[in-house]
Write a protein that holds these residues in place. Structure first.
Motif, mmCIF file in Angstrom:
data_model
loop_
_atom_site.group_PDB
_atom_site.id
_atom_site.type_symbol
_atom_site.label_atom_id
_atom_site.label_comp_id
_atom_site.label_asym_id
_atom_site.label_seq_id
_atom_site.Cartn_x
_atom_site.Cartn_y
_atom_site.Cartn_z
ATOM 1 N N VAL A 1 -7.169 5.849 -3.957
ATOM 2 C CA VAL A 1 -6.229 4.883 -3.025
ATOM 3 C C VAL A 1 -5.021 4.256 -3.510
ATOM 4 O O VAL A 1 -5.429 3.336 -4.395
ATOM 5 N N SER A 2 -3.214 4.416 -4.183
ATOM 6 C CA SER A 2 -2.396 4.026 -4.243
ATOM 7 C C SER A 2 -2.548 2.330 -3.409
ATOM 8 O O SER A 2 -1.672 2.923 -2.183
ATOM 9 N N LEU A 3 -2.369 1.552 -3.909
ATOM 10 C CA LEU A 3 -1.555 0.323 -3.865
ATOM 11 C C LEU A 3 -0.116 0.582 -3.083
ATOM 12 O O LEU A 3 -0.287 -0.128 -1.246
ATOM 13 N N ASN A 4 0.548 1.017 -3.737
ATOM 14 C CA ASN A 4 2.239 1.476 -3.443
ATOM 15 C C ASN A 4 1.852 2.040 -1.697
ATOM 16 O O ASN A 4 3.023 1.607 -0.988
ATOM 17 N N SER A 5 1.201 2.637 -1.949
ATOM 18 C CA SER A 5 1.305 3.678 -1.120
ATOM 19 C C SER A 5 1.289 2.944 0.627
ATOM 20 O O SER A 5 1.601 2.902 1.553
ATOM 21 N N LEU A 6 0.012 1.849 0.025
ATOM 22 C CA LEU A 6 -0.215 1.274 1.244
ATOM 23 C C LEU A 6 0.463 -0.211 1.527
ATOM 24 O O LEU A 6 0.863 -0.412 2.660
ATOM 25 N N TRP A 7 1.395 -0.134 0.938
ATOM 26 C CA TRP A 7 1.805 -1.541 0.601
ATOM 27 C C TRP A 7 3.181 -0.887 1.554
ATOM 28 O O TRP A 7 4.112 -1.500 2.370
ATOM 29 N N ALA A 8 3.761 0.595 1.218
ATOM 30 C CA ALA A 8 5.343 1.386 1.892
ATOM 31 C C ALA A 8 4.718 0.824 3.017
ATOM 32 O O ALA A 8 5.689 0.850 4.113
ATOM 33 N N ARG A 9 3.577 1.865 3.739
ATOM 34 C CA ARG A 9 3.156 1.718 4.822
ATOM 35 C C ARG A 9 3.002 0.908 5.629
ATOM 36 O O ARG A 9 3.813 0.447 6.930
#
Ligand code: PLP
Length: 404
Positions: free
Chosen positions: A273-281
């Motif tokens: 799981v990419s933290l970048n995508s979580l933060w983008a969300r």
């Protein structure tokens, strides 16, 4: 029946700067004839740089014209700003950061407080002690810090990494393994830094134990020594273990204008799981975006004129830092910091506690500073002065302190 987040009830007292504000207001009310000089809170005092002001004016004109009007900002921030950040803050230092790894925000306080949203409640955090109180307080609000032990001024479930005179005001790798490590360099409040070799040890450690580092580089512009890294990504492997938080507050005077950014590299993953995508969300859902006019003004600091004007602002404050260090040393105080940071950290004289020295300074010199104990238990017996005043006020405050 609704229920509150009772983690808030565990927080001791009020936020440090609210307590200071209250004490100063009470003193002013009782002594209306006294002129008080603040070298206390970490707010800047110089006006915005001319290039920033001009850009704000022209950006307002754009908003006044249907042909150039802008509504909601793009989720991650305008590309012109993210590109300027990638080129100037990173590429110029040999670091490749893609623009979709940069998230423009309303400042480092919000980001350093909100970043916890993407981590589960059962992570154990490690913090420098003393440090900017927002990291611990916001983790406490999320229920990650256990119980507050008043007698020790510590949370039961936080790993404190003492940064004292014995450790050169730098943290040492803790015995217990943390999941999330907050590092802040140049440090608020001690003004200390670590060199690249030392920071590399933290990156290697985080990679080894599977921890994430949240690196707050809000004071990066104040670094004057060559071996001090400006970004954690100057260290090898950091993109796989670190989030970096930056601000336009201290380098460009945006404390009232509000702008900052957070970098989350795509390589930073928990499993797959990419933290970048979580933060983008999260950013897309919970953050309204920094206003166009502010982002435009922020981009102006990366122009040639902007670089010069902001460098001059930093130099102005650092002249105060030099003065505070030198004059207090001459007066017999033990001081550190103030070389790569706008903060001077002094040992309170005659074993006064931090708050005793605060009261002494307020009542007998009419100078406001910040008690070290407000930044963590290891700050007891220390005191922070800031270099953000005018030259005139700083000189006057020093004269008063020397007469104590
Ligand atoms: N991080 C640190 C270490 C600070 O000391 C401060 C402000 O004093 C901030 C972040 C807040 O920065 P901003 O004004 O961008 O919210």
């Amino acid at each position: 029946m609704y229920k509150i987040n009772d983690n808030y009830l565990k927080l001791p007292g009020s936020y440090l700067f609210s307590t200071i504000g209250k004490k100063v207001s009470e003193y002013k009310a009782a002594n209306p004839d006294k002129s008080i000089i603040s070298l206390g809170i970490g707010d800047v005092t110089l006006p915005l740089a001319p290039v920033v002001v001009d850009t704000l004016h022209s950006a307002v004109d754009e908003m006044a014209d249907a042909a150039t009007f802008k509504g909601y900002a793009p989720d991650l921030g305008y590309e012109f700003l993210r590109q300027a950040i990638a080129d100037n803050d990173y590429k110029a230092r040999g670091v490749d950061i893609a623009i979709d790894e940069i998230f423009v925000s309303d400042g480092a306080k919000s980001d350093s407080g909100n970043i916890g949203d993407i981590f589960s409640e059962d992570n154990k955090i490690a913090v420098c002690d003393p440090v900017y109180p927002v990291y611990v307080d916001t983790n406490a609000m999320s229920g990650r810090t256990g119980e507050y032990i008043t007698s020790e001024q510590k949370w039961s479930n936080v790993i404190y990494m003492p940064c004292t005179a014995d450790t050169g005001f730098a943290p040492e790798i803790p015995e217990e393994t943390p999941d999330i490590i907050y590092l802040c360099f140049p440090n608020n409040p001690t003004g200390s830094t670590i060199n690249k070799e030392e920071l590399q040890k933290w990156v290697d450690y985080a990679l080894k134990v599977g921890a994430v580092i949240i690196y707050d580089a809000a004071y990066e512009a104040y670094i004057s020594e060559d071996d001090v890294p400006h970004s954690i990504y100057e260290c090898e492997g950091a993109k796989a273990c670190a989030i970096e938080i930056r601000s336009f507050s201290k380098n460009a005077g945006f404390t009232g204008t509000r702008l900052g950014f957070t970098v989350i590299p795509k390589e930073l993953k928990s499993g797959d799981v990419s933290l970048n995508s979580l933060w983008a969300r999260r950013h897309g859902t919970k953050f309204n975006g920094a206003p166009y006019i502010i982002q435009k003004a922020g981009a102006a600091i990366y122009t040639e004129e902007g670089k010069k004007q902001t460098k001059d602002m930093v130099a102005y404050y650092m002249e105060n830092a030099r003065l505070i260090r030198e004059e207090l040393e001459k007066a017999g105080y033990v001081v550190s910091g103030g070389i790569n940071a706008p903060y001077i950290w002094l040992k309170t004289p005659e074993n006064q506690t931090s708050w005793e020295f605060f009261d002494n300074l307020l009542e007998n010199a009419n100078v406001v500073g910040t008690p070290g104990s407000g930044f963590g238990p290891s700050g007891e017996g220390y005191f922070r002065l800031t270099a953000f005043g005018s030259h005139e006020n700083t000189r006057e405050a020093l004269e008063r302190i020397k007469r104590l």
